[in-house]
Design a protein around this motif. Structure first.
Motif, PDB file in Angstrom:
ATOM      1  N   PHE A 147       0.807  -1.217   0.000  1.00  0.00           N
ATOM      2  CA  PHE A 147       0.000   0.000   0.000  1.00  0.00           C
ATOM      3  C   PHE A 147       0.846   1.277   0.000  1.00  0.00           C
ATOM      4  N   ASN A 148       2.169   1.095  -0.186  1.00  0.00           N
ATOM      5  CA  ASN A 148       3.100   2.223  -0.289  1.00  0.00           C
ATOM      6  C   ASN A 148       3.065   3.120   0.950  1.00  0.00           C
ATOM      7  N   LYS A 149       3.183   2.500   2.127  1.00  0.00           N
ATOM      8  CA  LYS A 149       3.189   3.232   3.391  1.00  0.00           C
ATOM      9  C   LYS A 149       4.552   3.067   4.078  1.00  0.00           C
ATOM     10  N   PRO A 150       5.117   4.157   4.598  1.00  0.00           N
ATOM     11  CA  PRO A 150       6.408   4.060   5.290  1.00  0.00           C
ATOM     12  C   PRO A 150       6.309   3.211   6.554  1.00  0.00           C
ATOM     13  N   ILE A 151       7.420   2.610   6.916  1.00  0.00           N
ATOM     14  CA  ILE A 151       7.480   1.697   8.068  1.00  0.00           C
ATOM     15  C   ILE A 151       8.293   2.329   9.193  1.00  0.00           C
ATOM     16  N   VAL A 152       7.773   2.239  10.410  1.00  0.00           N
ATOM     17  CA  VAL A 152       8.490   2.696  11.599  1.00  0.00           C
ATOM     18  C   VAL A 152       8.626   1.516  12.549  1.00  0.00           C
ATOM     19  N   CYS A 153       9.854   1.096  12.837  1.00  0.00           N
ATOM     20  CA  CYS A 153      10.113  -0.017  13.758  1.00  0.00           C
ATOM     21  C   CYS A 153      10.626   0.530  15.090  1.00  0.00           C
ATOM     22  N   LEU A 154       9.934   0.187  16.167  1.00  0.00           N
ATOM     23  CA  LEU A 154      10.310   0.612  17.515  1.00  0.00           C
ATOM     24  C   LEU A 154      10.908  -0.586  18.246  1.00  0.00           C
ATOM     25  N   ILE A 155      12.184  -0.499  18.572  1.00  0.00           N
ATOM     26  CA  ILE A 155      12.938  -1.652  19.079  1.00  0.00           C
ATOM     27  C   ILE A 155      13.106  -1.578  20.589  1.00  0.00           C
ATOM     28  N   ASP A 156      12.666  -2.631  21.275  1.00  0.00           N
ATOM     29  CA  ASP A 156      12.798  -2.693  22.732  1.00  0.00           C
ATOM     30  C   ASP A 156      12.686  -4.143  23.179  1.00  0.00           C
ATOM     31  N   THR A 157      13.793  -4.854  23.177  1.00  0.00           N
ATOM     32  CA  THR A 157      13.774  -6.281  23.513  1.00  0.00           C
ATOM     33  C   THR A 157      15.067  -6.732  24.185  1.00  0.00           C
ATOM     34  N   PRO A 158      14.971  -7.637  25.175  1.00  0.00           N
ATOM     35  CA  PRO A 158      16.175  -8.251  25.755  1.00  0.00           C
ATOM     36  C   PRO A 158      16.776  -9.294  24.820  1.00  0.00           C
ATOM     37  N   GLY A 159      16.073  -9.599  23.705  1.00  0.00           N
ATOM     38  CA  GLY A 159      16.544 -10.578  22.738  1.00  0.00           C
ATOM     39  C   GLY A 159      15.394 -11.440  22.246  1.00  0.00           C
ATOM     40  N   ALA A 160      15.646 -12.216  21.215  1.00  0.00           N
ATOM     41  CA  ALA A 160      14.637 -13.166  20.736  1.00  0.00           C
ATOM     42  C   ALA A 160      14.428 -14.247  21.794  1.00  0.00           C
ATOM     43  N   TYR A 161      13.212 -14.802  21.837  1.00  0.00           N
ATOM     44  CA  TYR A 161      12.914 -15.798  22.874  1.00  0.00           C
ATOM     45  C   TYR A 161      13.807 -17.031  22.713  1.00  0.00           C
ATOM     46  N   PRO A 162      14.483 -17.477  23.794  1.00  0.00           N
ATOM     47  CA  PRO A 162      15.460 -18.564  23.692  1.00  0.00           C
ATOM     48  C   PRO A 162      14.903 -19.953  23.987  1.00  0.00           C
ATOM     49  N   GLY A 163      13.580 -20.108  23.995  1.00  0.00           N
ATOM     50  CA  GLY A 163      12.989 -21.395  24.346  1.00  0.00           C
ATOM     51  C   GLY A 163      13.166 -22.467  23.274  1.00  0.00           C
ATOM     52  N   LEU A 164      12.986 -23.731  23.695  1.00  0.00           N
ATOM     53  CA  LEU A 164      13.142 -24.871  22.789  1.00  0.00           C
ATOM     54  C   LEU A 164      12.160 -24.792  21.621  1.00  0.00           C
ATOM     55  N   GLU A 165      10.898 -24.405  21.926  1.00  0.00           N
ATOM     56  CA  GLU A 165       9.887 -24.353  20.867  1.00  0.00           C
ATOM     57  C   GLU A 165      10.220 -23.287  19.824  1.00  0.00           C
ATOM     58  N   ALA A 166      10.891 -22.211  20.249  1.00  0.00           N
ATOM     59  CA  ALA A 166      11.294 -21.168  19.299  1.00  0.00           C
ATOM     60  C   ALA A 166      12.342 -21.707  18.334  1.00  0.00           C
ATOM     61  N   GLU A 167      13.282 -22.473  18.853  1.00  0.00           N
ATOM     62  CA  GLU A 167      14.313 -23.056  17.992  1.00  0.00           C
ATOM     63  C   GLU A 167      13.710 -24.112  17.062  1.00  0.00           C
ATOM     64  N   GLU A 168      12.737 -24.865  17.565  1.00  0.00           N
ATOM     65  CA  GLU A 168      12.086 -25.894  16.740  1.00  0.00           C
ATOM     66  C   GLU A 168      11.348 -25.275  15.557  1.00  0.00           C
ATOM     67  N   ARG A 169      10.811 -24.066  15.763  1.00  0.00           N
ATOM     68  CA  ARG A 169      10.051 -23.417  14.695  1.00  0.00           C
ATOM     69  C   ARG A 169      10.909 -22.479  13.852  1.00  0.00           C
ATOM     70  N   GLY A 170      12.222 -22.493  14.069  1.00  0.00           N
ATOM     71  CA  GLY A 170      13.132 -21.771  13.177  1.00  0.00           C
ATOM     72  C   GLY A 170      13.397 -20.323  13.543  1.00  0.00           C
ATOM     73  N   GLN A 171      13.825 -20.088  14.791  1.00  0.00           N
ATOM     74  CA  GLN A 171      14.097 -18.724  15.248  1.00  0.00           C
ATOM     75  C   GLN A 171      15.167 -18.045  14.395  1.00  0.00           C
ATOM     76  N   GLY A 172      16.276 -18.747  14.188  1.00  0.00           N
ATOM     77  CA  GLY A 172      17.381 -18.173  13.412  1.00  0.00           C
ATOM     78  C   GLY A 172      16.979 -17.865  11.975  1.00  0.00           C
ATOM     79  N   GLU A 173      16.245 -18.783  11.356  1.00  0.00           N
ATOM     80  CA  GLU A 173      15.818 -18.584   9.972  1.00  0.00           C
ATOM     81  C   GLU A 173      14.870 -17.392   9.854  1.00  0.00           C
ATOM     82  N   ALA A 174      13.959 -17.241  10.828  1.00  0.00           N
ATOM     83  CA  ALA A 174      12.986 -16.147  10.787  1.00  0.00           C
ATOM     84  C   ALA A 174      13.679 -14.792  10.867  1.00  0.00           C
ATOM     85  N   ILE A 175      14.662 -14.678  11.761  1.00  0.00           N
ATOM     86  CA  ILE A 175      15.399 -13.422  11.900  1.00  0.00           C
ATOM     87  C   ILE A 175      16.244 -13.166  10.647  1.00  0.00           C
ATOM     88  N   ALA A 176      16.919 -14.207  10.160  1.00  0.00           N
ATOM     89  CA  ALA A 176      17.766 -14.055   8.970  1.00  0.00           C
ATOM     90  C   ALA A 176      16.939 -13.625   7.761  1.00  0.00           C
TER      91      ALA A 176
END
Length: 315
Positions: A147-176
């Motif tokens: 829709f040709n709208k500018p994006i604003v990302c507001l960053i505030d996190t201690p990090g991506a969730y480090p749980g087992l289920e996050a790794e099973e669903r591809g945490q690294g791939e999603a961020i990459a």
């Protein structure tokens, strides 16, 4: 929550309040003494917050009253519609976003959201997204591009969730994938660190034409506590770790990793949400105006060059 370096200021402010109350109760004129004490408090505040250590800025970035993503969105926008889900697994409540209107301009706002109470913190995992959070963010970015709208990302996190289920669903791939796809977005992308900016959890929504940080925030591959536990096998050396990591906004700007430092009200963003939101709103509007004047191809080339030029290689 009162931080250790704030105690001398609070003691003087308490003394000032007592003095004013005494004058009110007794009718004694203490205006001169009040004026001198107010001046002393203002001087102490200025000196204290101008000379904060790196660890003290980390503490301010985590202040329990510090504004979160939704606080800024609701203050900045005239109208906001939240969009849910990654259309694959779930709606990750640690990553939020939607269309927000400022005046006649519509933006796509995306950011990590922490919780204010125990239940909400558990629900949002302290602002640590799962893979579906990053996939939701990418879905919203593609929608903004459509829709040709500018994006604003507001960053505030201690990090991506480090749980087992996050790794099973591809945490690294999603961020990459987010890193790769954000380079080629055709619309203006503004990234602002409003609190903590830790590791790939932050970087997953931080590839933009302009990357900025609020004055009392940090941005690093690892937190001071985690760094301390690795190097010294204890969290007790977190202050030394913070100094070694050089993770403040000033450090990041000196390294050429961020484009601008956005000033906060004296005492931190949590002391005046409306003033901080006004500063942020003006910064967003002026930056989008600047980026919109460029062609899509020029923006993409500049964005790629910007990140390609980061770092130092010695052979």
């Amino acid at each position: 929550m009162l931080l250790e370096f704030e105690k001398p200021i609070v003691e003087l402010e308490t003394k000032l309040a007592d003095m004013k109350q005494l004058a009110l109760d007794s009718g004694v004129d203490v205006s001169d003494a009040v004026a001198k004490l107010e001046e002393k408090i203002e001087t102490l505040k200025t000196e204290t917050y101008r000379n904060l250590t790196r660890w003290q800025r980390v503490q301010l970035s985590r202040h329990v009253d510090r504004p979160y993503t939704f606080d800024y969105i609701h203050e900045i926008t005239d109208e906001f519609i939240e969009i849910h889900g990654d259309r694959g697994v779930a709606d990750d409540k640690a990553m939020v976003g939607g269309f927000g209107r400022i005046g006649q301009e519509t933006f796509m706002f995306i950011g990590q959201q922490k919780g204010r109470n125990t239940k909400e913190r558990q629900e949002r995992r302290f602002g640590m997204p799962n893979p579906e959070g990053y996939r939701k963010a990418l879905r919203l970015m593609r929608m903004a591009e459509k829709f040709n709208k500018p994006i604003v990302c507001l960053i505030d996190t201690p990090g991506a969730y480090p749980g087992l289920e996050a790794e099973e669903r591809g945490q690294g791939e999603a961020i990459a994938r987010n890193l790769k796809e954000m380079f080629s977005l055709k619309v203006p992308v503004i990234c602002i660190v409003i609190g903590e900016g830790a590791s790939g959890g932050a970087l997953g929504i931080a590839i933009g034409d302009r990357v900025m940080m609020l004055e009392n925030t940090w941005y690093s591959v690892i937190s001071p506590e985690s760094c301390s536990s690795i190097l010294w096998r204890s969290w007790e050396f977190k202050e030394q770790a913070a100094e070694a990591l050089k993770l403040t906004a000033e450090d990041m700007q000196s390294f050429g990793l961020v484009d601008k430092i956005i000033p906060e009200p004296l005492g931190g963003a949590h002391t005046d949400l409306k003033a901080m939101s006004k500063i942020l709103k003006e910064e967003i509007l002026s930056t989008v105006q600047e980026l919109s004047a460029m062609s899509e191809s020029d923006r993409i080339i500049q964005r790629i060059d910007k990140f390609s030029d980061m770092g130092v290689v010695v052979e």
